[in-house]
Design a protein around this motif. Structure first.
Motif, short mmCIF file in Angstrom:
data_model
loop_
_atom_site.label_atom_id
_atom_site.label_comp_id
_atom_site.label_asym_id
_atom_site.label_seq_id
_atom_site.Cartn_x
_atom_site.Cartn_y
_atom_site.Cartn_z
N LEU A 59 0.81 -1.22 0.00
CA LEU A 59 0.00 0.00 0.00
C LEU A 59 0.84 1.27 0.00
CD1 LEU A 59 -2.94 -0.97 2.32
CD2 LEU A 59 -3.11 -0.17 -0.03
N ILE A 60 2.05 1.15 0.48
CA ILE A 60 2.97 2.28 0.44
C ILE A 60 4.31 1.77 -0.06
CG2 ILE A 60 1.84 3.55 2.32
CD1 ILE A 60 4.18 2.64 4.13
N HIS A 61 5.15 2.68 -0.48
CA HIS A 61 6.53 2.32 -0.78
C HIS A 61 7.41 3.45 -0.29
CE1 HIS A 61 6.42 4.89 -4.38
NE2 HIS A 61 5.23 4.38 -4.58
N ALA A 62 8.67 3.12 -0.07
CA ALA A 62 9.59 4.07 0.55
C ALA A 62 10.82 4.27 -0.33
CB ALA A 62 10.00 3.57 1.92
N GLU A 63 11.34 5.47 -0.22
CA GLU A 63 12.60 5.80 -0.86
C GLU A 63 13.50 6.44 0.19
OE1 GLU A 63 11.88 8.33 -4.19
OE2 GLU A 63 10.43 6.94 -5.07
N PRO A 64 14.79 6.22 0.10
CA PRO A 64 15.70 6.86 1.06
C PRO A 64 15.59 8.38 0.97
CG PRO A 64 16.84 5.19 -0.24
CD PRO A 64 15.50 5.37 -0.86
N ALA A 65 15.62 9.01 2.15
CA ALA A 65 15.59 10.48 2.24
C ALA A 65 16.53 10.87 3.37
CB ALA A 65 14.17 10.98 2.49
N GLY A 66 17.79 11.00 3.05
CA GLY A 66 18.78 11.28 4.09
C GLY A 66 18.88 10.10 5.03
N ARG A 67 18.71 10.38 6.31
CA ARG A 67 18.79 9.32 7.32
C ARG A 67 17.47 8.58 7.50
NH1 ARG A 67 22.55 11.22 12.18
NH2 ARG A 67 21.58 9.33 12.97
N GLU A 68 16.43 9.04 6.86
CA GLU A 68 15.11 8.41 7.00
C GLU A 68 14.66 7.87 5.65
OE1 GLU A 68 12.26 9.53 9.96
OE2 GLU A 68 13.03 11.58 9.81
N ARG A 69 13.45 7.38 5.67
CA ARG A 69 12.81 6.90 4.45
C ARG A 69 11.56 7.73 4.23
NH1 ARG A 69 14.29 1.82 2.69
NH2 ARG A 69 12.18 1.16 2.23
N LEU A 70 11.33 8.07 2.97
CA LEU A 70 10.16 8.86 2.59
C LEU A 70 9.10 7.91 2.05
CD1 LEU A 70 9.32 11.84 2.50
CD2 LEU A 70 10.12 11.89 0.14
N TYR A 71 7.94 7.88 2.70
CA TYR A 71 6.87 6.96 2.35
C TYR A 71 5.79 7.67 1.55
CZ TYR A 71 8.95 3.90 5.82
OH TYR A 71 9.81 3.11 6.52
N GLN A 72 5.25 6.96 0.57
CA GLN A 72 4.09 7.48 -0.15
C GLN A 72 3.17 6.33 -0.52
OE1 GLN A 72 6.05 9.58 -3.38
NE2 GLN A 72 5.25 8.10 -4.82
N VAL A 73 1.92 6.66 -0.74
CA VAL A 73 0.90 5.66 -1.05
C VAL A 73 1.11 5.15 -2.47
CG1 VAL A 73 -1.58 5.28 -1.36
CG2 VAL A 73 -0.76 6.67 0.55
N ASP A 74 1.00 3.84 -2.63
CA ASP A 74 1.02 3.24 -3.95
C ASP A 74 -0.42 3.26 -4.46
OD1 ASP A 74 0.66 1.18 -6.00
OD2 ASP A 74 2.71 0.58 -5.52
N GLU A 75 -0.68 4.18 -5.37
CA GLU A 75 -2.06 4.40 -5.81
C GLU A 75 -2.65 3.21 -6.55
OE1 GLU A 75 -2.80 8.26 -7.43
OE2 GLU A 75 -1.58 9.22 -5.88
N ALA A 76 -1.83 2.45 -7.25
CA ALA A 76 -2.33 1.26 -7.94
C ALA A 76 -2.81 0.21 -6.94
CB ALA A 76 -1.24 0.68 -8.86
N GLN A 77 -2.04 0.01 -5.88
CA GLN A 77 -2.44 -0.97 -4.86
C GLN A 77 -3.66 -0.47 -4.09
OE1 GLN A 77 -2.03 -3.96 -4.54
NE2 GLN A 77 -1.28 -4.68 -2.58
N LEU A 78 -3.73 0.83 -3.85
CA LEU A 78 -4.91 1.39 -3.18
C LEU A 78 -6.14 1.21 -4.06
CD1 LEU A 78 -6.04 2.86 -0.73
CD2 LEU A 78 -5.48 5.02 -1.87
N ALA A 79 -5.99 1.41 -5.36
CA ALA A 79 -7.11 1.21 -6.29
C ALA A 79 -7.55 -0.25 -6.28
CB ALA A 79 -6.70 1.64 -7.70
N ARG A 80 -6.59 -1.17 -6.17
CA ARG A 80 -6.91 -2.60 -6.08
C ARG A 80 -7.73 -2.88 -4.82
NH1 ARG A 80 -3.35 -6.57 -3.77
NH2 ARG A 80 -4.27 -8.59 -4.09
N ALA A 81 -7.33 -2.26 -3.71
CA ALA A 81 -8.07 -2.44 -2.46
C ALA A 81 -9.48 -1.89 -2.58
CB ALA A 81 -7.32 -1.74 -1.31
N VAL A 82 -9.63 -0.74 -3.21
CA VAL A 82 -10.96 -0.15 -3.40
C VAL A 82 -11.82 -1.05 -4.28
CG1 VAL A 82 -12.18 1.81 -4.45
CG2 VAL A 82 -10.19 2.22 -3.00
N ALA A 83 -11.22 -1.61 -5.33
CA ALA A 83 -11.97 -2.51 -6.21
C ALA A 83 -12.43 -3.75 -5.45
CB ALA A 83 -11.11 -2.90 -7.41
N GLN A 84 -11.56 -4.29 -4.58
CA GLN A 84 -11.95 -5.44 -3.78
C GLN A 84 -13.10 -5.10 -2.85
OE1 GLN A 84 -8.79 -7.30 -1.59
NE2 GLN A 84 -7.52 -7.58 -3.40
N LEU A 85 -13.02 -3.95 -2.21
CA LEU A 85 -14.09 -3.52 -1.30
C LEU A 85 -15.40 -3.35 -2.06
CD1 LEU A 85 -14.98 -2.68 1.51
CD2 LEU A 85 -14.21 -0.37 0.98
#
Length: 116
Positions: A59-85
């Protein structure tokens, strides 16, 4: 036909904190565990654990951002979840319509039997 449901995905979405995290990422864009923990009533460590669950189900994926990781929603997976619901909702709507027809038939039969 029974809709295909990804139980692991829905288990991840079932947690209110994780749903709030998804809402925050959708509303505000990518965020770190630290930035999310400032907006949630849980520790940064708890946020990290929740993010790991969301990441594991895609549902999310991360990319390195300095010492942390930057997370964002995977819209394709979220759309899959909505379709299932939506599919599950449609299945339950059909079940409820059948139950209503059966109940109405029983009621009509009972009313006709009482009128005799």
């Amino acid at each position: 036909m029974k809709p295909v449901v990804d139980d692991e995905l829905w288990s991840a979405i079932g947690d209110p904190t994780r749903r709030t995290m998804i809402d925050l990422l959708l509303a505000d864009g990518p965020g770190t565990a630290t930035s999310l923990s400032r907006r949630l009533p849980v520790t940064r460590q708890a946020v990290s654990k929740h993010l790991a669950v969301l990441d594991r189900v895609g549902l999310i994926h991360a990319e390195p951002a300095g010492r942390e990781r930057l997370y964002q929603v995977d819209e394709a997976q979220l759309a899959r979840a909505v379709a299932q619901l939506s599919a599950v909702g449609s299945t339950w709507d059909a079940r409820l319509r059948r139950i209503k027809r059966i109940a109405e038939t029983i009621e009509r039969t009972r009313t006709n039997d009482e009128g005799d």
